[in-house]
Design an enzyme around this catalytic site. Structure first.
Site, PDB file in Angstrom:
ATOM      1  N   GLU A  29       9.867   1.090   2.965  1.00  0.00           N
ATOM      2  CA  GLU A  29       9.325  -0.201   2.555  1.00  0.00           C
ATOM      3  C   GLU A  29      10.462  -1.200   2.316  1.00  0.00           C
ATOM      4  O   GLU A  29      11.382  -0.906   1.547  1.00  0.00           O
ATOM      5  CB  GLU A  29       8.490  -0.008   1.276  1.00  0.00           C
ATOM      6  CG  GLU A  29       7.244   0.824   1.540  1.00  0.00           C
ATOM      7  CD  GLU A  29       6.707   1.535   0.307  1.00  0.00           C
ATOM      8  OE1 GLU A  29       7.040   1.144  -0.818  1.00  0.00           O
ATOM      9  OE2 GLU A  29       5.933   2.508   0.485  1.00  0.00           O
ATOM     10  N   LEU A  58       3.027   0.049   3.104  1.00  0.00           N
ATOM     11  CA  LEU A  58       3.220   0.627   1.769  1.00  0.00           C
ATOM     12  C   LEU A  58       2.444   1.946   1.703  1.00  0.00           C
ATOM     13  O   LEU A  58       1.358   2.014   1.149  1.00  0.00           O
ATOM     14  CB  LEU A  58       2.684  -0.398   0.764  1.00  0.00           C
ATOM     15  CG  LEU A  58       3.319  -0.455  -0.599  1.00  0.00           C
ATOM     16  CD1 LEU A  58       3.129  -1.853  -1.173  1.00  0.00           C
ATOM     17  CD2 LEU A  58       2.684   0.552  -1.524  1.00  0.00           C
ATOM     18  N   SER A  59       2.982   2.961   2.316  1.00  0.00           N
ATOM     19  CA  SER A  59       2.265   4.227   2.521  1.00  0.00           C
ATOM     20  C   SER A  59       3.238   5.391   2.458  1.00  0.00           C
ATOM     21  O   SER A  59       3.732   5.854   3.483  1.00  0.00           O
ATOM     22  CB  SER A  59       1.618   4.246   3.904  1.00  0.00           C
ATOM     23  OG  SER A  59       0.549   3.392   4.023  1.00  0.00           O
ATOM     24  N   GLU A  60       3.519   5.859   1.261  1.00  0.00           N
ATOM     25  CA  GLU A  60       4.528   6.920   1.136  1.00  0.00           C
ATOM     26  C   GLU A  60       4.138   8.173   1.929  1.00  0.00           C
ATOM     27  O   GLU A  60       4.985   8.816   2.554  1.00  0.00           O
ATOM     28  CB  GLU A  60       4.766   7.282  -0.335  1.00  0.00           C
ATOM     29  CG  GLU A  60       5.649   6.294  -1.090  1.00  0.00           C
ATOM     30  CD  GLU A  60       4.951   4.997  -1.444  1.00  0.00           C
ATOM     31  OE1 GLU A  60       3.703   4.965  -1.383  1.00  0.00           O
ATOM     32  OE2 GLU A  60       5.623   4.016  -1.773  1.00  0.00           O
ATOM     33  N   GLN A  82      10.883   3.904  -1.999  1.00  0.00           N
ATOM     34  CA  GLN A  82      11.476   2.772  -2.725  1.00  0.00           C
ATOM     35  C   GLN A  82      11.933   3.131  -4.149  1.00  0.00           C
ATOM     36  O   GLN A  82      13.017   2.748  -4.571  1.00  0.00           O
ATOM     37  CB  GLN A  82      10.462   1.643  -2.771  1.00  0.00           C
ATOM     38  CG  GLN A  82      11.052   0.311  -3.049  1.00  0.00           C
ATOM     39  CD  GLN A  82      10.126  -0.791  -2.589  1.00  0.00           C
ATOM     40  OE1 GLN A  82       9.065  -0.992  -3.152  1.00  0.00           O
ATOM     41  NE2 GLN A  82      10.516  -1.493  -1.543  1.00  0.00           N
ATOM     42  N   PHE A  83      11.100   3.846  -4.862  1.00  0.00           N
ATOM     43  CA  PHE A  83      11.475   4.422  -6.161  1.00  0.00           C
ATOM     44  C   PHE A  83      11.013   5.881  -6.099  1.00  0.00           C
ATOM     45  O   PHE A  83       9.913   6.155  -5.611  1.00  0.00           O
ATOM     46  CB  PHE A  83      10.743   3.724  -7.312  1.00  0.00           C
ATOM     47  CG  PHE A  83      11.275   2.340  -7.628  1.00  0.00           C
ATOM     48  CD1 PHE A  83      12.204   2.157  -8.644  1.00  0.00           C
ATOM     49  CD2 PHE A  83      10.835   1.240  -6.902  1.00  0.00           C
ATOM     50  CE1 PHE A  83      12.686   0.886  -8.926  1.00  0.00           C
ATOM     51  CE2 PHE A  83      11.326  -0.027  -7.179  1.00  0.00           C
ATOM     52  CZ  PHE A  83      12.255  -0.216  -8.196  1.00  0.00           C
ATOM     53  N   ASP A  85       9.720   7.609  -8.142  1.00  0.00           N
ATOM     54  CA  ASP A  85       8.413   7.727  -8.811  1.00  0.00           C
ATOM     55  C   ASP A  85       7.253   7.651  -7.806  1.00  0.00           C
ATOM     56  O   ASP A  85       6.197   8.231  -8.033  1.00  0.00           O
ATOM     57  CB  ASP A  85       8.243   6.591  -9.822  1.00  0.00           C
ATOM     58  CG  ASP A  85       9.446   6.456 -10.748  1.00  0.00           C
ATOM     59  OD1 ASP A  85       9.327   6.765 -11.928  1.00  0.00           O
ATOM     60  OD2 ASP A  85      10.529   6.051 -10.245  1.00  0.00           O
ATOM     61  N   ILE A  87       6.914   8.917  -4.976  1.00  0.00           N
ATOM     62  CA  ILE A  87       6.716  10.103  -4.139  1.00  0.00           C
ATOM     63  C   ILE A  87       5.419  10.831  -4.504  1.00  0.00           C
ATOM     64  O   ILE A  87       4.908  11.641  -3.730  1.00  0.00           O
ATOM     65  CB  ILE A  87       7.937  11.067  -4.242  1.00  0.00           C
ATOM     66  CG1 ILE A  87       7.927  12.097  -3.105  1.00  0.00           C
ATOM     67  CG2 ILE A  87       7.977  11.782  -5.579  1.00  0.00           C
ATOM     68  CD1 ILE A  87       8.199  11.536  -1.744  1.00  0.00           C
ATOM     69  N   HIS A 127       9.114   3.327 -12.713  1.00  0.00           N
ATOM     70  CA  HIS A 127      10.322   3.087 -11.912  1.00  0.00           C
ATOM     71  C   HIS A 127      11.561   3.797 -12.445  1.00  0.00           C
ATOM     72  O   HIS A 127      12.671   3.440 -12.099  1.00  0.00           O
ATOM     73  CB  HIS A 127      10.617   1.580 -11.856  1.00  0.00           C
ATOM     74  CG  HIS A 127       9.494   0.754 -11.356  1.00  0.00           C
ATOM     75  ND1 HIS A 127       8.503   0.273 -12.177  1.00  0.00           N
ATOM     76  CD2 HIS A 127       9.179   0.338 -10.110  1.00  0.00           C
ATOM     77  CE1 HIS A 127       7.630  -0.418 -11.459  1.00  0.00           C
ATOM     78  NE2 HIS A 127       8.014  -0.391 -10.200  1.00  0.00           N
TER      79      HIS A 127
END
Lengths: 324, 340
Positions: A29, A58-60, A82-83, A85, A87, A127
């Protein structure tokens, strides 16, 4: 050699790996023109173009899915979450597919997932968490947690070459606060080797990531009281450099496990058990753990400071162990 | 591609082979010694929906990848997995595709470009995207075919994957086997849309609704979808409506399915429909059908008996292959640090 920040060293590693191997590509992202929310991928898009540096939805889960499929096809994907968290929304592909793929299907997945991890930045629970214990529990994953710019560069390059899925946990508080001289050319630091950051004879302080600096600070304070602390930076949690720990414990006979993640259910507890099981005769005192308090990561400075491990907490643990 | 008599007969042969193989799985499950079972775990059969798997897999070319779902035995056979390999997998033999580390339909084959089966419904869709992204990255003129059920279509990862594939115009054909039931939950308790193919519009991609019991229709639509994705027009969502003519697994008698629903679908059995078409359109007789049945039956009998003779995995191999280098001790040892 040139002076690099921790974040800059990671960026350098990405430039170096992508220049050396066309199969390496980066996605996640906001990683393209924007350069990622921490600026780690800045400049990559301009240098390597949209094919090799791409923004994703935006799709982990879909990001991890791409990494798995691309690795299976023979590429060397480097995905950014991105963070760390975030995951949580991608656990199934990571745990159920990537981690056991080789065991069940006899095919390697050479993928790297970069995840900015940890707290101290006053950005709250969504975060700031350190989630490595979740992954430490999973056979098939490798976990890297570098604490210095040189390690970050050399170990990211090693991770990209590695045939197995590697979680590269970047300590985001270190991105722009730590600097050192790092080789400009390509070099690898092999995974699975701890580093003795400071030699000592009375007690071994086992730590990693952002806590290495804190551990060093505490060891300097302890030395004022005549206590000689050996500080070991694990650098990778899986594989774990058990031999270095054993050697150190045979010398100091005492150990403290320090990590930023919450103490309960943390990696420190497992390593403490491992040391008890394997170094039973060497131990002169029980092992102690220092970790974050058992609550969600708070945002207010006073609260986050109270939540995180501190020099005082480490010194109190050292005192307790030494007085045993 | 032209529907030659040979092609039609081949499609029918795969339908019959799939049904025969899986019927044998079911009878072994029913008759085996519970204390020393030949089949480890349960059988997961595709009775009633073989046409989707067989028809779709025929659209694959050598460089294409297949990411299978629960009821894709037909696709495995079309792709070249042998019945003996499938029985070895069911029996958890050391010679199986997962070396006995997984059971029944939980397998894949990298050499044959089949993604290892993922039991977490819908996750294969996101990995299919990765394979397709890599094909695009390399400029290879290939695509990925992935299938999953109506139940899986409720999972977030499926929606994420469809959107992701749409954004990047990935060469993926997503096939939903809409077989009426997710284990015991009927489709009206899974989603409120009439057709799952209608969802395609929401992702900005093409959707196709196909009769999942008509192997020729599935094949032709899969080819159409293949051409579409290879032309760079983005992924395709293809819904094949069918009916699961058995329980979720061999342990499930499907008592929750109304009898009249089963009877209605039995008249549309894909094997029956295809046989009728063969008799009508080409020189295919009852006699030829019996001959085919006998041949396939012999093949399946020989396959399961040969697989049964193979040895099981050894306990000492438990830890090999957790990592590419071996197990964690090996990895640690390589890093000169094995403690034990």
């Amino acid at each position: 050699m040139v002076e690099m920040t921790y974040g800059g060293a990671i960026r350098q590693a990405l430039f170096t790996a992508m220049a050396a191997d066309d199969d390496v590509y980066v996605f996640g992202e906001d990683v393209a023109k924007f350069g990622g929310v921490f600026g780690i991928t800045k400049g990559l898009y301009e240098k390597f173009g949209p094919k090799r540096v791409k923004n994703t939805p935006l799709s982990e889960g879909a990001i991890i899915g791409e990494a798995i499929g691309a690795a299976l096809y023979g590429l060397k994907p480097v995905a950014e979450i991105q963070f760390s968290d975030f995951i949580t929304t991608a656990m199934s592909p990571l745990i159920d597919v990537a981690a056991n793929y080789h065991y069940r299907n006899n095919a390697s997945l050479p993928l790297v997932i970069r995840m900015p991890s940890g707290g101290g930045m006053r950005i709250g629970n969504f975060h700031s968490k350190c989630l490595e214990a979740w992954f430490y529990h999973v056979p098939g994953l490798k976990i890297v947690v570098p604490s210095t710019p040189r390690d970050a560069k050399g170990m990211l390059l090693a991770a990209i070459k590695d045939p197995d899925p590697v979680l590269f946990l970047e300590q985001k508080k270190l991105y722009y606060t730590v600097k050192e001289e790092v080789e400009e050319e390509y070099f690898e630091i092999p995974l699975g080797f701890a580093r003795t950051v400071r030699a000592g004879s009375d007690l071994t302080l086992v730590t990693y990531g952002a806590m290495v600096g804190l551990g060093l600070e505490a060891s300097q304070e302890a030395s004022k009281q005549g206590i000689s602390v050996e500080v070991i930076d694990l650098r990778t949690l899986t594989p774990l450099d058990e031999a270095t720990l054993k050697t150190s414990l045979a010398k100091t006979h005492r150990a403290i496990l320090l990590h930023e993640a919450v103490k309960r259910g943390g990696v420190g507890g497992d390593i403490a058990s491992l040391l008890m099981e394997n170094c039973f005769e060497d131990l002169a005192a029980p092992l102690l753990r220092v970790g974050a308090e058992f609550c969600p990561v708070p945002a207010a400075p006073a609260l986050e400071d109270a939540y995180l491990p501190s020099v005082e907490k480490v010194l109190a643990a050292i005192d307790r162990v030494m007085k045993y | 591609m032209e529907l030659t008599p040979d092609l039609l007969k081949t499609l029918y042969r795969y339908l019959v082979t799939t049904r025969t193989l899986e019927n044998r799985v079911a009878t072994i499950c029913q008759s085996q010694n519970a204390n020393d079972p030949l089949i480890v775990g349960k059988g997961y059969l595709s009775a009633g929906q073989e046409a989707i798997s067989v028809g779709a897999a025929h659209a694959l070319r050598q460089g294409d990848w297949l990411a299978v779902g629960h009821r894709d035995m037909g696709a495995h056979l079309v792709r070249g997995i042998t019945p003996q390999e499938i029985f070895a997998q069911y029996f958890c033999r050391a010679t199986s595709l997962t070396q006995g580390r997984d059971e029944n339909i939980h397998f894949g084959c990298t050499d044959k470009k089949i993604l290892g089966f993922i039991s977490h419904m819908g996750a294969s869709a996101c990995v299919a995207n990765g394979l397709a992204a890599a094909m695009k990255y390399r400029g290879d003129p290939n695509f990925v075919l992935t299938t999953f059920g109506d139940g899986a279509s409720s999972q977030g990862i499926v929606h994420e994957s469809l959107n992701y594939a749409a954004v990047f115009k990935l060469p993926v054909v997503f096939i939903i086997n809409n077989n009426g039931y997710a284990i015991s939950t009927p489709v009206q308790e899974q989603f409120a849309v009439k057709n799952l193919a209608d969802r395609a519009a929401g992702y900005g991609i093409s959707g196709i609704l196909v009769d999942g019991n008509d192997v020729v229709a599935v094949y032709q639509n899969a080819l159409k979808a293949r051409d579409h994705v290879l032309a760079g027009k983005g992924p395709v969502l293809m819904e094949c409506k069918t009916m699961r003519m058995c329980g979720h697994g061999t342990h499930d008698s499907a008592g929750y399915v109304p009898r009249d629903e089963i009877e209605a679908w039995e008249k549309r059995d894909p094997l029956l429909l295809m046989k009728e078409q063969l008799v009508k359109e080409i020189d295919f007789t009852e006699e030829a059908d019996k001959k085919l049945s006998l041949e396939v039956n012999e093949l399946i009998e020989a396959a399961w008996q040969a697989a049964a003779k193979a040895s099981g995995p050894r306990a000492e191999d438990l830890l090999t292959g957790v990592y590419t280098e071996g197990n964690l001790s090996d990895v640690n040892f390589r890093g000169r640090s094995r403690m034990l």
